[in-house]
Design a protein around this motif. Structure first.
Motif, PDB file in Angstrom:
ATOM      1  N   GLY A  35       0.781  -1.572  -0.080  1.00 32.10           N
ATOM      2  CA  GLY A  35      -0.032   0.207  -0.376  1.00 32.10           C
ATOM      3  C   GLY A  35       0.610   1.028  -0.054  1.00 32.10           C
ATOM      4  O   GLY A  35       0.490   2.359  -0.632  1.00 32.10           O
ATOM      5  N   ALA A  36       2.012   1.339   0.909  1.00 32.44           N
ATOM      6  CA  ALA A  36       2.856   2.359   0.878  1.00 32.44           C
ATOM      7  C   ALA A  36       2.981   2.716  -0.608  1.00 32.44           C
ATOM      8  O   ALA A  36       3.512   4.252  -0.862  1.00 32.44           O
ATOM      9  N   VAL A  37       3.225   1.292  -1.096  1.00 35.56           N
ATOM     10  CA  VAL A  37       4.183   1.656  -2.539  1.00 35.56           C
ATOM     11  C   VAL A  37       3.903   2.127  -3.158  1.00 35.56           C
ATOM     12  O   VAL A  37       4.039   2.974  -4.322  1.00 35.56           O
ATOM     13  N   GLU A  38       2.687   1.538  -3.373  1.00 33.96           N
ATOM     14  CA  GLU A  38       1.435   2.135  -4.332  1.00 33.96           C
ATOM     15  C   GLU A  38       1.140   3.522  -4.587  1.00 33.96           C
ATOM     16  O   GLU A  38       0.136   4.204  -4.681  1.00 33.96           O
ATOM     17  N   SER A  39       0.588   3.935  -3.050  1.00 34.13           N
ATOM     18  CA  SER A  39       0.329   5.763  -2.620  1.00 34.13           C
ATOM     19  C   SER A  39       1.652   6.232  -2.909  1.00 34.13           C
ATOM     20  O   SER A  39       1.011   7.284  -3.940  1.00 34.13           O
ATOM     21  N   LEU A  40       2.292   6.138  -3.200  1.00 28.80           N
ATOM     22  CA  LEU A  40       4.071   6.723  -3.751  1.00 28.80           C
ATOM     23  C   LEU A  40       3.667   6.705  -5.420  1.00 28.80           C
ATOM     24  O   LEU A  40       4.419   8.240  -6.187  1.00 28.80           O
TER      25      LEU A  40
END
Length: 185
Positions: A15-20
């Motif tokens: 999720g953190a990577v997708e948000s980035l």
């Protein structure tokens, strides 16, 4: 019941990577990209709404965005919303459409955008490391409660670290690609 959940940790890191990736998509390069207008909110019908709920955004040309407003009464509100978003775009009204020509980026602005991409990447990596910390703490708690052995904890900590390394590398790669795109357009 064990607190450690590998699937949850992986989901949160992903999720953190997708948000980035979403944040990076909103950064402007020399080309027109419809995701550039994702953060724009417009005041219509007495409330604030995302632009994509009152209009269709398209990129008919490489250096032009077109916003087709569904309700003619909202055209000026859309224009004001785009201007307020401070994206460096100059909206031009053409009937029920709002055209947004993409100005050339100066070298200084390119460097600022590249630095911003790096900042977004760093925020995502901090989020990933926070998830790692949560996972490590859950493993230690599980060991204290005698739900897992010391060997299992160490093995699971290695798994968490490998996941962390994988997703941090994804963040670095996404940011490096965006910086290259910004600086070479």
């Amino acid at each position: 019941m064990a607190k450690y959940d590998k699937a949850d940790i992986e989901r949160r890191m992903k999720g953190a990577v997708e948000s980035l990736k979403g944040d990076l998509a909103g950064l402007r390069t020399g080309r027109a990209n419809t995701s550039l207008l994702d953060p724009v909110v417009v005041e219509v019908y007495g409330s604030m709404m995302p632009l994509n709920q009152v209009a269709t955004v398209s990129a008919p040309e490489p250096r032009m965005l077109s916003v087709q407003v569904w309700d003619k009464a909202n055209v000026t509100a859309v224009e004001k919303g785009i201007a307020k978003a401070n994206l460096g775009l100059n909206p031009m009204i053409d009937g029920q459409n709002v055209r947004l020509p993409m100005p050339d980026l100066t070298e200084e602005r390119r460097k600022e955008l590249a630095k911003l991409a790096g900042n977004y990447s760093e925020q995502a990596k901090i989020a990933i490391r926070n998830v790692r910390r949560d996972g490590m703490e859950a493993l230690k708690e599980d060991e204290k409660k005698k739900e897992i052995s010391e060997d299992e904890r160490k093995r699971s900590e290695d798994e968490v670290q490998k996941l962390t390394d994988k997703y941090v590398a994804e963040c670095d790669a996404a940011a490096a690609q965006k910086e290259k795109e910004i600086l070479t357009q």
